[in-house]
Design a protein around this motif. Sequence first.
Motif, PDB file in Angstrom:
ATOM      1  N   LYS A   1       0.839  -1.201   0.000  1.00  0.00           N
ATOM      2  CA  LYS A   1       0.000   0.000   0.000  1.00  0.00           C
ATOM      3  C   LYS A   1       0.875   1.253   0.000  1.00  0.00           C
ATOM      4  O   LYS A   1       0.602   2.208  -0.747  1.00  0.00           O
ATOM      5  CB  LYS A   1      -0.935   0.005   1.208  1.00  0.00           C
TER       6      LYS A   1
ATOM      7  N   ILE B   1       2.459   1.628  -3.523  1.00  0.00           N
ATOM      8  CA  ILE B   1       1.485   2.119  -4.509  1.00  0.00           C
ATOM      9  C   ILE B   1       1.162   3.591  -4.258  1.00  0.00           C
ATOM     10  O   ILE B   1       1.067   4.382  -5.204  1.00  0.00           O
ATOM     11  CB  ILE B   1       0.222   1.237  -4.520  1.00  0.00           C
ATOM     12  N   ASP B   2       1.009   3.966  -2.998  1.00  0.00           N
ATOM     13  CA  ASP B   2       0.741   5.377  -2.672  1.00  0.00           C
ATOM     14  C   ASP B   2       1.877   6.279  -3.132  1.00  0.00           C
ATOM     15  O   ASP B   2       1.642   7.356  -3.703  1.00  0.00           O
ATOM     16  CB  ASP B   2       0.510   5.562  -1.172  1.00  0.00           C
TER      17      ASP B   2
ATOM     18  N   THR C   1       1.857   6.517  -6.882  1.00  0.00           N
ATOM     19  CA  THR C   1       0.759   7.393  -7.298  1.00  0.00           C
ATOM     20  C   THR C   1       1.141   8.854  -7.093  1.00  0.00           C
ATOM     21  O   THR C   1       0.870   9.705  -7.948  1.00  0.00           O
ATOM     22  CB  THR C   1      -0.516   7.053  -6.504  1.00  0.00           C
TER      23      THR C   1
ATOM     24  N   TYR D   1      -3.494  -7.610  -3.480  1.00  0.00           N
ATOM     25  CA  TYR D   1      -3.778  -6.171  -3.415  1.00  0.00           C
ATOM     26  C   TYR D   1      -3.173  -5.456  -4.625  1.00  0.00           C
ATOM     27  O   TYR D   1      -3.823  -4.611  -5.246  1.00  0.00           O
ATOM     28  CB  TYR D   1      -3.241  -5.568  -2.114  1.00  0.00           C
TER      29      TYR D   1
ATOM     30  N   GLU E   1      -2.533  -6.691  -7.516  1.00  0.00           N
ATOM     31  CA  GLU E   1      -3.267  -7.057  -8.729  1.00  0.00           C
ATOM     32  C   GLU E   1      -4.549  -6.245  -8.873  1.00  0.00           C
ATOM     33  O   GLU E   1      -4.892  -5.806  -9.971  1.00  0.00           O
ATOM     34  CB  GLU E   1      -3.596  -8.548  -8.718  1.00  0.00           C
ATOM     35  N   SER E   2      -5.241  -5.985  -7.771  1.00  0.00           N
ATOM     36  CA  SER E   2      -6.507  -5.269  -7.872  1.00  0.00           C
ATOM     37  C   SER E   2      -6.378  -3.752  -7.747  1.00  0.00           C
ATOM     38  O   SER E   2      -7.228  -3.026  -8.239  1.00  0.00           O
ATOM     39  CB  SER E   2      -7.500  -5.793  -6.830  1.00  0.00           C
ATOM     40  N   HIS E   3      -5.318  -3.252  -7.120  1.00  0.00           N
ATOM     41  CA  HIS E   3      -5.179  -1.807  -6.899  1.00  0.00           C
ATOM     42  C   HIS E   3      -3.893  -1.203  -7.476  1.00  0.00           C
ATOM     43  O   HIS E   3      -3.726   0.008  -7.427  1.00  0.00           O
ATOM     44  CB  HIS E   3      -5.211  -1.494  -5.396  1.00  0.00           C
ATOM     45  N   GLY E   4      -3.007  -2.026  -7.969  1.00  0.00           N
ATOM     46  CA  GLY E   4      -1.688  -1.527  -8.359  1.00  0.00           C
ATOM     47  C   GLY E   4      -1.507  -1.184  -9.817  1.00  0.00           C
ATOM     48  O   GLY E   4      -0.401  -0.882 -10.241  1.00  0.00           O
ATOM     49  N   GLN E   5      -2.571  -1.218 -10.611  1.00  0.00           N
ATOM     50  CA  GLN E   5      -2.411  -0.967 -12.041  1.00  0.00           C
ATOM     51  C   GLN E   5      -2.853   0.428 -12.466  1.00  0.00           C
ATOM     52  O   GLN E   5      -2.729   0.784 -13.633  1.00  0.00           O
ATOM     53  CB  GLN E   5      -3.152  -2.045 -12.831  1.00  0.00           C
ATOM     54  N   ASP E   6      -3.335   1.204 -11.516  1.00  0.00           N
ATOM     55  CA  ASP E   6      -3.728   2.573 -11.839  1.00  0.00           C
ATOM     56  C   ASP E   6      -2.493   3.400 -12.225  1.00  0.00           C
ATOM     57  O   ASP E   6      -1.406   3.184 -11.695  1.00  0.00           O
ATOM     58  CB  ASP E   6      -4.406   3.234 -10.632  1.00  0.00           C
TER      59      ASP E   6
END
Length: 132
Positions: free
Chosen positions: A34, A37-38, A41, A68, A70-75
């Motif tokens: 997390k 990814i933050d 971003t 996590y 896979e579902s949130h890291g592709q933005d």
Amino acid sequence: MKELENDFVKFWIEDGILYSQFKKPIIVNLERIKALIDLRTEISVGKKQYWCYDFKGIEYYDKEARDYAESHGQDNLHACAAVFHSHIAKFTLNTFMLLKKPVVPLKGFTQKKDAVNWLNEIKKKNEQSLFV
């Protein structure tokens, strides 16, 4: 060159490519993915990136973190090139990606220069398609 870091990972953007490198050996768990990814971003400031993701330093990547990511890291990504220091890890990822068909192109490499060349090829194709 734009840079951003926390206690375990450093990001920088150079020549239109986003790079990351771990500062020390780590176990990637849910809390760390997390934070990673933050930070990614934040450095991306709402723009999609071509990411050269160096896995050197990852001792273990737990399942909860992988799910996590896979579902949130592709933005905010056009493509991701994962650099491994193991041919087996590269082979495993590339085989899995053939079966998975991810939304964001993801490919494993053992050489950083090959990863960057692949990202630049995708970047060039994407830029050319804007003018067609």
